[in-house]
Design a protein around this motif. Structure first.
Motif, PDB file in Angstrom:
ATOM      1  N   LYS A 255      25.761  24.937   6.617  1.00  0.00           N
ATOM      2  CA  LYS A 255      26.450  23.801   6.010  1.00  0.00           C
ATOM      3  C   LYS A 255      26.043  23.745   4.545  1.00  0.00           C
ATOM      4  CE  LYS A 255      26.737  21.145  10.280  1.00  0.00           C
ATOM      5  NZ  LYS A 255      28.114  21.442  10.558  1.00  0.00           N
ATOM      6  N   LEU A 256      27.001  23.340   3.703  1.00  0.00           N
ATOM      7  CA  LEU A 256      26.780  23.344   2.265  1.00  0.00           C
ATOM      8  C   LEU A 256      27.361  22.085   1.632  1.00  0.00           C
ATOM      9  CD1 LEU A 256      26.116  24.806  -0.467  1.00  0.00           C
ATOM     10  CD2 LEU A 256      28.400  25.826  -0.299  1.00  0.00           C
ATOM     11  N   ALA A 257      26.573  21.494   0.739  1.00  0.00           N
ATOM     12  CA  ALA A 257      27.082  20.414  -0.105  1.00  0.00           C
ATOM     13  C   ALA A 257      26.947  20.865  -1.552  1.00  0.00           C
ATOM     14  CB  ALA A 257      26.298  19.129   0.126  1.00  0.00           C
ATOM     15  N   ILE A 258      28.037  20.763  -2.291  1.00  0.00           N
ATOM     16  CA  ILE A 258      28.054  21.093  -3.706  1.00  0.00           C
ATOM     17  C   ILE A 258      28.139  19.777  -4.466  1.00  0.00           C
ATOM     18  CG2 ILE A 258      29.259  22.315  -5.547  1.00  0.00           C
ATOM     19  CD1 ILE A 258      30.419  24.161  -3.320  1.00  0.00           C
ATOM     20  N   VAL A 259      27.183  19.566  -5.370  1.00  0.00           N
ATOM     21  CA  VAL A 259      27.065  18.305  -6.078  1.00  0.00           C
ATOM     22  C   VAL A 259      27.518  18.475  -7.524  1.00  0.00           C
ATOM     23  CG1 VAL A 259      25.420  16.573  -6.874  1.00  0.00           C
ATOM     24  CG2 VAL A 259      25.150  17.584  -4.604  1.00  0.00           C
ATOM     25  N   GLY A 260      28.358  17.545  -7.969  1.00  0.00           N
ATOM     26  CA  GLY A 260      28.801  17.598  -9.356  1.00  0.00           C
ATOM     27  C   GLY A 260      29.939  16.641  -9.617  1.00  0.00           C
ATOM     28  N   ASP A 261      30.456  16.712 -10.824  1.00  0.00           N
ATOM     29  CA  ASP A 261      31.600  15.896 -11.224  1.00  0.00           C
ATOM     30  C   ASP A 261      32.860  16.744 -11.064  1.00  0.00           C
ATOM     31  OD1 ASP A 261      33.488  14.244 -12.327  1.00  0.00           O
ATOM     32  OD2 ASP A 261      32.591  14.205 -14.330  1.00  0.00           O
ATOM     33  N   PHE A 262      33.635  16.434 -10.063  1.00  0.00           N
ATOM     34  CA  PHE A 262      34.850  17.204  -9.795  1.00  0.00           C
ATOM     35  C   PHE A 262      36.087  16.517 -10.370  1.00  0.00           C
ATOM     36  CE2 PHE A 262      31.700  18.141  -6.578  1.00  0.00           C
ATOM     37  CZ  PHE A 262      31.554  19.506  -6.795  1.00  0.00           C
ATOM     38  N   SER A 263      35.897  15.361 -10.990  1.00  0.00           N
ATOM     39  CA  SER A 263      37.029  14.655 -11.600  1.00  0.00           C
ATOM     40  C   SER A 263      37.489  15.358 -12.874  1.00  0.00           C
ATOM     41  CB  SER A 263      36.653  13.208 -11.909  1.00  0.00           C
ATOM     42  OG  SER A 263      35.656  13.158 -12.922  1.00  0.00           O
ATOM     43  N   ILE A 264      36.669  16.253 -13.402  1.00  0.00           N
ATOM     44  CA  ILE A 264      37.042  16.967 -14.631  1.00  0.00           C
ATOM     45  C   ILE A 264      38.099  18.036 -14.367  1.00  0.00           C
ATOM     46  CG2 ILE A 264      34.845  16.531 -15.762  1.00  0.00           C
ATOM     47  CD1 ILE A 264      33.993  19.368 -15.038  1.00  0.00           C
ATOM     48  N   ASP A 265      38.323  18.356 -13.098  1.00  0.00           N
ATOM     49  CA  ASP A 265      39.317  19.367 -12.741  1.00  0.00           C
ATOM     50  C   ASP A 265      40.680  18.712 -12.611  1.00  0.00           C
ATOM     51  OD1 ASP A 265      37.567  21.730 -12.312  1.00  0.00           O
ATOM     52  OD2 ASP A 265      36.681  20.400 -10.834  1.00  0.00           O
ATOM     53  N   SER A 266      41.644  19.279 -13.290  1.00  0.00           N
ATOM     54  CA  SER A 266      42.980  18.700 -13.258  1.00  0.00           C
ATOM     55  C   SER A 266      43.887  19.363 -12.216  1.00  0.00           C
ATOM     56  CB  SER A 266      43.624  18.798 -14.641  1.00  0.00           C
ATOM     57  OG  SER A 266      43.694  20.153 -15.042  1.00  0.00           O
ATOM     58  N   SER A 267      43.386  20.372 -11.532  1.00  0.00           N
ATOM     59  CA  SER A 267      44.190  21.101 -10.568  1.00  0.00           C
ATOM     60  C   SER A 267      44.429  20.276  -9.298  1.00  0.00           C
ATOM     61  CB  SER A 267      43.474  22.414 -10.195  1.00  0.00           C
ATOM     62  OG  SER A 267      44.026  22.983  -9.040  1.00  0.00           O
ATOM     63  N   LYS A 268      45.686  20.042  -8.997  1.00  0.00           N
ATOM     64  CA  LYS A 268      46.019  19.315  -7.772  1.00  0.00           C
ATOM     65  C   LYS A 268      45.587  20.110  -6.545  1.00  0.00           C
ATOM     66  CE  LYS A 268      49.804  17.249  -5.129  1.00  0.00           C
ATOM     67  NZ  LYS A 268      48.961  17.148  -3.988  1.00  0.00           N
ATOM     68  N   SER A 269      45.740  21.427  -6.591  1.00  0.00           N
ATOM     69  CA  SER A 269      45.357  22.241  -5.435  1.00  0.00           C
ATOM     70  C   SER A 269      43.853  22.165  -5.186  1.00  0.00           C
ATOM     71  CB  SER A 269      45.818  23.691  -5.599  1.00  0.00           C
ATOM     72  OG  SER A 269      45.254  24.271  -6.752  1.00  0.00           O
ATOM     73  N   LEU A 270      43.040  22.141  -6.247  1.00  0.00           N
ATOM     74  CA  LEU A 270      41.596  22.003  -6.061  1.00  0.00           C
ATOM     75  C   LEU A 270      41.264  20.620  -5.513  1.00  0.00           C
ATOM     76  CD1 LEU A 270      38.752  23.158  -6.245  1.00  0.00           C
ATOM     77  CD2 LEU A 270      38.659  22.305  -8.602  1.00  0.00           C
ATOM     78  N   GLY A 271      41.935  19.595  -6.010  1.00  0.00           N
ATOM     79  CA  GLY A 271      41.727  18.246  -5.490  1.00  0.00           C
ATOM     80  C   GLY A 271      42.053  18.160  -4.009  1.00  0.00           C
TER      81      GLY A 271
END
Length: 121
Positions: free
Chosen positions: A77-93
């Motif tokens: 199991k993996l948790a990635i920590v960070g600010d993902f709001s900086i990504d504008s890609s709808k597919s990544l969201g």
């Protein structure tokens, strides 16, 4: 690189602290996770967004799918920590939303959230 072992709810979690990029491709990811698992006796990991090459977050490269499939296949199991709001890609969201709805991989804002999620709280 430093690996801290956290125990919450009788579950051991390896929290990786490093200023380096640690995950650059699928095979390095598998080697990295296997080494950390062996050294820490943990199968749950917390990494920072900065530990991954930028291509990981560009879904067209296939790197995220490759790495995360290894996590699932090897029952980690993996948790990635960070600010993902900086990504504008709808597919990544959408991808992050789907991952956070599951039980193996999470994209979260803080280490505390990550530890709670990985320990089943």
């Amino acid at each position: 690189m430093n690996v801290r072992k956290i125990n919450k709810n009788n579950i051991d979690i390896a929290v990786v602290d490093s200023e380096e990029t640690l995950i650059t491709d699928g095979s390095s990811a598998l080697d990295f996770f296997a080494t950390i698992q062996y050294d820490s006796d943990c199968d749950r990991f917390v990494l920072k967004r900065s530990h991954f090459v930028p291509d990981f977050f560009d879904l067209k490269t296939g790197l995220a799918g490759n790495v995360l499939q290894k996590i699932v296949n090897y029952r980690m199991k993996l948790a990635i920590v960070g600010d993902f709001s900086i990504d504008s890609s709808k597919s990544l969201g959408d991808f992050i939303y789907e991952m956070n709805s599951g039980k193996d991989v999470f994209f979260l804002h803080s280490e505390e959230e990550a530890i709670s999620r990985l320990s089943g709280v």
